[in-house]
Write an enzyme that holds these catalytic residues in place. Structure first.
Site, mmCIF file in Angstrom:
data_model
loop_
_atom_site.group_PDB
_atom_site.id
_atom_site.type_symbol
_atom_site.label_atom_id
_atom_site.label_comp_id
_atom_site.label_asym_id
_atom_site.label_seq_id
_atom_site.Cartn_x
_atom_site.Cartn_y
_atom_site.Cartn_z
ATOM 1 N N ASP A 174 0.730 -1.270 -0.084
ATOM 2 C CA ASP A 174 0.197 0.101 0.061
ATOM 3 C C ASP A 174 1.019 1.130 0.154
ATOM 4 O O ASP A 174 1.929 1.145 -0.167
ATOM 5 C CB ASP A 174 -0.781 -0.155 1.347
ATOM 6 C CG ASP A 174 -2.187 0.474 0.988
ATOM 7 O OD1 ASP A 174 -2.337 1.619 0.209
ATOM 8 O OD2 ASP A 174 -3.328 0.172 1.591
ATOM 9 N N ASP A 217 -10.246 3.481 -3.407
ATOM 10 C CA ASP A 217 -10.964 2.252 -2.773
ATOM 11 C C ASP A 217 -12.296 2.327 -3.344
ATOM 12 O O ASP A 217 -13.071 3.190 -3.329
ATOM 13 C CB ASP A 217 -10.968 2.312 -1.289
ATOM 14 C CG ASP A 217 -9.624 2.111 -0.737
ATOM 15 O OD1 ASP A 217 -8.505 2.217 -1.496
ATOM 16 O OD2 ASP A 217 -9.397 2.029 0.456
HETATM 17 C C1 GLA Z 1 -6.198 1.272 1.639
HETATM 18 C C2 GLA Z 1 -6.250 0.247 0.537
HETATM 19 C C3 GLA Z 1 -7.382 -0.810 1.045
HETATM 20 C C4 GLA Z 1 -6.916 -1.388 1.962
HETATM 21 C C5 GLA Z 1 -6.890 -0.286 3.154
HETATM 22 C C6 GLA Z 1 -6.260 -1.176 4.629
HETATM 23 O O1 GLA Z 1 -7.165 2.151 1.756
HETATM 24 O O2 GLA Z 1 -6.455 1.095 -0.611
HETATM 25 O O3 GLA Z 1 -7.369 -1.623 -0.327
HETATM 26 O O4 GLA Z 1 -5.972 -2.370 2.024
HETATM 27 O O5 GLA Z 1 -5.961 0.540 2.851
HETATM 28 O O6 GLA Z 1 -6.232 -0.260 5.437
#
Ligand code: GLA
Length: 518
Positions: free
Chosen positions: A261, A324
């Site tokens: 991430d 997301d």
């Molecule tokens: C980010 C990522 C998500 C998930 C969250 C976890 O928002 O884009 O897919 O992995 O972190 O905290």
């Protein structure tokens, strides 16, 4: 019009199962029934999923042959290269290949009714992920409640639901498995690292190696998550300054997939500098490449710096193309069209992905999901939108990673995830992602070239009422008579020339495959 569609399908003798309407989505979904179009699995053997698989020399090999049909099934692989063996009862191919090369094998699966055979290429070299990843990820249903038990249950459900027999392979933990500094929860407290600097799992994961052993024993692969910053997005211990040790830890634990991430790395690197955007990913991919274990790398930095243009070059096997998809539970429907259709088209993402590196528009948000308010509830996507979700992901060659509750799926959700003709589009070995060929207001036609010379075509209706969508041969770049098949229904439609029109429901899709007629 809707009635007409049911009548059409029913008239062809196809059994349609109508389940109660979910009633949880926007107003119009209350009247939109969940209709299962995917035919019930046949008792005859069918070999499913990827037809090509990449491995690096010297890495442990694990591939479970996905096949459906009346059990028991007997598995055999002809011309398997030296170093590999196939277990005839489980269908698991294991071993190690020591030298590079492309090995053409034939998979044969038999049951009491007969057998199926299919070519399966094993490519030993630098590239992994020769087709988009298929699997499950914990985030959208379990978020910060994930545990060892949940992951084991997910692996069990991957098998008992039959998803494994359709090509699903990865069982991936997302955020929240490491220690959370400052947490008052006893299961999340503790030393972030041991005396050698190796990262610890939190109290919810008592034995990571035992967990991956369990997942592997089912013929599945295991995934893990971290961030290049000091903390993950959820505020858990992450990799910054310890990357080498953390990669060694993942290898020791037996992981096969890493989602990397961004989040707190913004405190270290600038998001307006391409070199800063790339730096942590170059570092991690170089470390991963040195291991005697294949760990697929998924870049999760939300598309910054047009990651699709360099994600593959710096060693990623997939890269998130937007934020997301389910960041706002109520907003999933909007995000589906924005991050799925619009981001993909406006940036011509299809030009950048292919075998070894895939655009990742995020997970399949079907079934039961967290609503971020402490409850697990049905997806807010309407049934039509759910068809659109899976169809678009397959057309654009996106990873098929389901992130709803795998241990609590209804037949409708399972039918969306396990339509082998849709999966065949996603996993097509040519690996050429599809793209939009025409747009007329809310109506869009998308096309994907497939290995056998046929094309997959998606007729999408983004509008609010059922409407006829037409695919013109001139837009599709084809000519002459074409043999058409409806992929969701797995039904031949006949021969057509010049164009094909179908009535498509609100936010819905018709998925077709077209072969030139000889
Ligand atoms: C980010 C990522 C998500 C998930 C969250 C976890 O928002 O884009 O897919 O992995 O972190 O905290």
């Amino acid at each position: 019009m809707k009635k007409m569609r049911f009548a059409l399908a029913a008239g062809t003798g196809l059994l349609l199962l109508i389940i109660n309407s979910c009633g949880s989505g926007p107003e119009s979904s209350a009247v939109e029934p969940k209709i299962i179009l995917t035919p019930a699995p046949s008792a005859n053997v069918r070999i499913n999923g990827a037809k090509i698989f990449g491995v690096r020399p010297g890495s442990p090999f694990l591939f479970k042959i996905p096949a459906t049909g009346k059990k028991p099934l007997k598995y055999e692989v002809l011309n398997l290269p030296e170093g590999l063996a196939c277990n005839p009862e489980t269908g698991m191919i294991t071993g190690t290949l020591n030298s590079s090369g492309k090995f053409m094998t034939t998979v044969r699966v038999t049951n009491e009714l007969g057998k199926a055979e299919r070519e399966f290429s094993i490519v030993c070299g630098d590239d992994l992920a020769l087709t988009p990843h298929m699997g499950w990820n914990s985030w959208y249903v379990w978020e910060n409640h994930v545990t060892d038990r949940i992951m084991r249950d997910a692996a069990d459900a991957m098998v008992s639901s039959g998803m494994i027999d359709h090509g699903y392979m990865y069982v991936n933990i997302d955020d929240c498995w490491s220690v959370k500094p400052g947490s008052a929860d006893s299961t999340l407290m503790g030393e972030e690292r041991d005396k050698n600097g190796m990262i610890n799992a939190n109290g919810r994961f008592p034995d990571m190696k035992a967990l991956t052993d369990y997942i592997h024993s089912k013929g599945l692969k295991a995934g893990i998550y971290t961030s290049p910053g000091v903390l993950t997005c959820g505020g858990y211990a992450a990799a910054y300054g310890n990357e080498e040790k953390d990669v060694a830890r993942y290898v020791e634990w037996g992981y096969d997939f890493l989602k990397y991430d961004w989040c707190s790395y913004s405190k270290i690197g600038r998001t307006d500098l391409l070199s800063d955007l790339q730096k942590p990913y170059i570092l991690i991919s170089e470390l991963l490449k040195k291991q005697n274990r294949d760990i697929v790398l998924n870049l999760c930095q939300y598309g910054m710096g047009d990651v699709w243009k360099w994600g593959r070059k710096i060693g990623g096997q997939s890269w998130r193309t937007a934020g997301d998809l389910g960041g706002s539970f109520e907003g999933i429907g909007k995000a589906l069209f924005r991050d799925g259709f619009d981001v993909y088209s406006s940036d011509s993402l299809h030009l950048y992905a292919g075998p070894g590196g895939w655009n990742d528009p995020d997970y399949l948000l079907l079934g039961y999901l967290s609503n971020w308010k402490g409850e697990t509830v049905p997806t807010p996507l309407t049934p039509n939108e759910q068809y659109t979700h899976v169809s678009l992901w397959s057309i654009v060659a996106a990873p098929l990673i389901f992130s709803g509750d795998i241990a609590r799926m209804d037949d409708f959700t399972l039918s969306l995830l396990t339509n082998d003709e849709i999966i065949d589009v996603d996993q097509d070995p040519l690996g050429k992602p599809g793209y939009r060929v025409s747009r007329d207001g809310d109506l869009e036609v998308w096309k994907r070239d497939l290995e056998d010379g046929s094309i997959a075509v998606g007729l999408f209706n983004r509008g609010e009422t059922e409407t006829e969508v037409t695919a013109l041969w001139s837009d599709l770049g084809i000519s002459g008579k074409q043999k058409l098949r409806d992929l969701w229904r797995q039904l031949d439609l006949g021969s057509f020339d010049g164009k094909y029109s179908a009535s498509v429901g609100r936010h819905g899709t018709v998925m077709l495959r077209m072969w030139p007629e000889k």
